[in-house]
Design an enzyme around this catalytic site. Structure first.
Site, PDB file in Angstrom:
ATOM      1  N   GLU A  79       0.652  -1.141   0.128  1.00  0.00           N
ATOM      2  CA  GLU A  79      -0.061  -0.086   0.158  1.00  0.00           C
ATOM      3  C   GLU A  79       0.894   1.491  -0.218  1.00  0.00           C
ATOM      4  O   GLU A  79       1.553   1.659   1.062  1.00  0.00           O
ATOM      5  CB  GLU A  79      -0.864  -0.121   1.071  1.00  0.00           C
ATOM      6  CG  GLU A  79      -1.740   1.293   1.268  1.00  0.00           C
ATOM      7  CD  GLU A  79      -2.614   1.209   2.502  1.00  0.00           C
ATOM      8  OE1 GLU A  79      -2.476   0.327   3.450  1.00  0.00           O
ATOM      9  OE2 GLU A  79      -3.796   1.823   2.471  1.00  0.00           O
ATOM     10  N   GLU A  97       2.917   9.343   7.003  1.00  0.00           N
ATOM     11  CA  GLU A  97       3.043   8.013   7.711  1.00  0.00           C
ATOM     12  C   GLU A  97       4.063   7.038   7.210  1.00  0.00           C
ATOM     13  O   GLU A  97       4.321   6.438   8.153  1.00  0.00           O
ATOM     14  CB  GLU A  97       1.784   7.270   7.014  1.00  0.00           C
ATOM     15  CG  GLU A  97       0.348   8.000   7.765  1.00  0.00           C
ATOM     16  CD  GLU A  97      -0.715   7.151   7.514  1.00  0.00           C
ATOM     17  OE1 GLU A  97      -0.805   5.982   7.745  1.00  0.00           O
ATOM     18  OE2 GLU A  97      -1.783   7.857   7.273  1.00  0.00           O
ATOM     19  N   ASP A 118      -5.257   3.081  -2.070  1.00  0.00           N
ATOM     20  CA  ASP A 118      -6.052   3.690  -0.969  1.00  0.00           C
ATOM     21  C   ASP A 118      -6.270   5.111  -1.477  1.00  0.00           C
ATOM     22  O   ASP A 118      -5.419   5.996  -1.675  1.00  0.00           O
ATOM     23  CB  ASP A 118      -5.370   3.794   0.193  1.00  0.00           C
ATOM     24  CG  ASP A 118      -6.136   4.453   1.463  1.00  0.00           C
ATOM     25  OD1 ASP A 118      -6.738   5.474   1.240  1.00  0.00           O
ATOM     26  OD2 ASP A 118      -6.108   3.876   2.660  1.00  0.00           O
ATOM     27  N   HIS A 125      -4.758   8.240   0.597  1.00  0.00           N
ATOM     28  CA  HIS A 125      -3.039   8.435   0.364  1.00  0.00           C
ATOM     29  C   HIS A 125      -2.968   9.031  -1.154  1.00  0.00           C
ATOM     30  O   HIS A 125      -2.309   9.726  -1.078  1.00  0.00           O
ATOM     31  CB  HIS A 125      -2.474   7.124   0.564  1.00  0.00           C
ATOM     32  CG  HIS A 125      -2.648   6.675   2.041  1.00  0.00           C
ATOM     33  ND1 HIS A 125      -2.225   7.194   3.104  1.00  0.00           N
ATOM     34  CD2 HIS A 125      -3.217   5.347   2.326  1.00  0.00           C
ATOM     35  CE1 HIS A 125      -2.463   6.648   3.885  1.00  0.00           C
ATOM     36  NE2 HIS A 125      -2.988   5.321   3.746  1.00  0.00           N
ATOM     37  N   HIS A 182      -9.033   0.636  -0.902  1.00  0.00           N
ATOM     38  CA  HIS A 182      -9.548   1.387   0.236  1.00  0.00           C
ATOM     39  C   HIS A 182     -10.008   2.669  -0.147  1.00  0.00           C
ATOM     40  O   HIS A 182      -9.633   3.298  -0.988  1.00  0.00           O
ATOM     41  CB  HIS A 182      -8.344   1.700   1.326  1.00  0.00           C
ATOM     42  CG  HIS A 182      -7.809   0.626   2.157  1.00  0.00           C
ATOM     43  ND1 HIS A 182      -6.663   0.584   2.829  1.00  0.00           N
ATOM     44  CD2 HIS A 182      -8.556  -0.720   2.557  1.00  0.00           C
ATOM     45  CE1 HIS A 182      -6.696  -0.733   3.495  1.00  0.00           C
ATOM     46  NE2 HIS A 182      -7.573  -1.228   3.291  1.00  0.00           N
ATOM     47  N   ARG A 211     -10.546  12.079   4.870  1.00  0.00           N
ATOM     48  CA  ARG A 211     -10.347  10.758   5.428  1.00  0.00           C
ATOM     49  C   ARG A 211     -11.977  10.278   6.261  1.00  0.00           C
ATOM     50  O   ARG A 211     -12.272   9.258   7.069  1.00  0.00           O
ATOM     51  CB  ARG A 211      -9.308  10.290   6.392  1.00  0.00           C
ATOM     52  CG  ARG A 211      -8.764   8.758   6.258  1.00  0.00           C
ATOM     53  CD  ARG A 211      -7.526   8.656   6.776  1.00  0.00           C
ATOM     54  NE  ARG A 211      -6.956   7.261   6.195  1.00  0.00           N
ATOM     55  CZ  ARG A 211      -5.913   6.766   6.386  1.00  0.00           C
ATOM     56  NH1 ARG A 211      -5.366   7.231   7.333  1.00  0.00           N
ATOM     57  NH2 ARG A 211      -5.559   5.574   5.741  1.00  0.00           N
ATOM     58  N   GLU A 224     -12.291   2.294   4.287  1.00  0.00           N
ATOM     59  CA  GLU A 224     -11.232   2.456   5.491  1.00  0.00           C
ATOM     60  C   GLU A 224     -11.284   4.065   5.896  1.00  0.00           C
ATOM     61  O   GLU A 224     -10.361   5.006   5.436  1.00  0.00           O
ATOM     62  CB  GLU A 224      -9.907   1.957   5.205  1.00  0.00           C
ATOM     63  CG  GLU A 224      -8.938   2.136   6.406  1.00  0.00           C
ATOM     64  CD  GLU A 224      -7.556   2.022   5.988  1.00  0.00           C
ATOM     65  OE1 GLU A 224      -6.742   1.182   6.690  1.00  0.00           O
ATOM     66  OE2 GLU A 224      -7.135   2.837   5.047  1.00  0.00           O
TER      67      GLU A 224
HETATM   68  C1  LER Z   1      -3.631   1.401   6.077  1.00  0.00           C
HETATM   69  O1  LER Z   1      -4.337   0.726   5.054  1.00  0.00           O
HETATM   70  C2  LER Z   1      -3.577   2.967   6.000  1.00  0.00           C
HETATM   71  O2  LER Z   1      -4.152   3.307   4.915  1.00  0.00           O
HETATM   72  C3  LER Z   1      -2.744   3.582   7.011  1.00  0.00           C
HETATM   73  O3  LER Z   1      -3.053   4.909   6.608  1.00  0.00           O
HETATM   74  C4  LER Z   1      -3.269   3.356   8.236  1.00  0.00           C
HETATM   75  O4  LER Z   1      -2.856   4.224   9.297  1.00  0.00           O
HETATM   76 MN    MN Z   2      -5.319   2.378   3.684  1.00  0.00          MN
END
Ligand code: LER
Ligand code: MN
Length: 256
Positions: free
Chosen positions: A139, A145, A172, A175, A198, A204, A233
């Site tokens: 991912e 992060e 995701d 992100h 995701h 978010r 998510e």
């Molecule tokens: C995990 O899937 C994710 O997207 C991270 O940002 C979790 O903190």
């Molecule tokens: Mn994620």
């Protein structure tokens, strides 16, 4: 939707100790599949999990593994041999849990917020070799992060270098909204290496409560013939109930 089995997560309204009832509520809300957040698969009864999923009629789409990073400091890119070896064994335990369900094992925060890219590569080689029949999804995480792999292009480079058919990508939308130039371009680049998705909005929050162009994302997914799961998510915002209402509004939010 995500259900935690051992440790709480900000992406789920459920406490871990209530996981069986949580699965029922997820199914009742209209979700077809669930992602389980599992810190240590060796500490749970795999048969019990399978039976609970069967009972409520939910498919296990995926296992998220990042809690082992946050709670126990494990990292696939760590120069501490012990922590790296434990992270590899942890992924292997997730693979054992995932296998009978055909679920995807996520490599998100367990790769480390920082660390050695070459060591990460070696770890991924070992993880993918363990059971080529189970898909691992790397991912891209936003820069706040992790310093390792922020974009689909960077993830693809790693996937290519590891050279295993069972290593692909998790896209995701949260992100991606921070790191990608263009959603469509990123999804197209991932192509048949896209193993998992995701969904979360720009803030978010639950999809539909921010400003991401979901129809654009879903159009791109259709364009590459993506057949995997779409897992929400998101934070429990604007409210936990918004998460439960998502399946009813999904077509409207995702298709525009
Ligand atoms: C995990 O899937 C994710 O997207 C991270 O940002 C979790 O903190
Ligand atoms: Mn994620």
């Amino acid at each position: 939707m995500i259900v935690p089995l051992q440790d709480p997560t900000p992406f789920s309204p459920f406490p871990p100790e209530g996981w069986r009832a949580a699965l029922m509520r997820v199914a009742e809300a209209g979700f077809e599949a669930v992602e389980l957040a599992v810190t240590d698969p060796a500490e749970i009864d795999h048969d019990q999990v399978a039976e609970a999923l069967r009972e409520v009629g939910l498919r296990l789409s995926s296992l998220t593994t990042g809690q082992a990073a946050g709670k126990q400091g494990l990292s696939l890119a760590s120069s501490d041999d012990e922590l790296r070896a434990r992270a590899i064994r942890r992924i292997q335990d997730h693979v054992r849990l995932a296998r009978p369900h055909g679920a995807v094992v996520i490599v998100g925060l367990l790769r480390g917020a920082d660390g050695e890219p070459e060591l990460l590569m070696e770890s991924l080689q070992e993880c993918t070799r363990f059971d080529p029949g189970v898909k691992l999804a790397l991912e891209p995480l936003n820069r706040y992060e992790s310093r390792l792999i922020n974009t689909v292009a960077e993830a693809l480079e790693v996937v290519e270098r590891v050279g295993a058919d069972n290593l692909g990508i998790l896209f995701d939308t949260f992100h991606a909204s921070i790191e990608e130039r263009d959603f469509r371009e990123a999804v197209r680049a991932a192509g048949d290496r896209l193993f998992h998705v995701h969904l979360a909005d720009s803030n978010r929050w639950v999809p539909g409560h921010g400003h991401l162009p979901f129809p654009q994302v879903v159009g791109a997914l259709a364009g590459i013939g993506y057949r995997g799961a779409l897992v929400v998510e998101s934070l429990l915002k604007p409210s936990p109930s918004a998460l439960f209402e998502f399946p009813k509004l999904a077509t409207q939010v995702l298709a525009g």
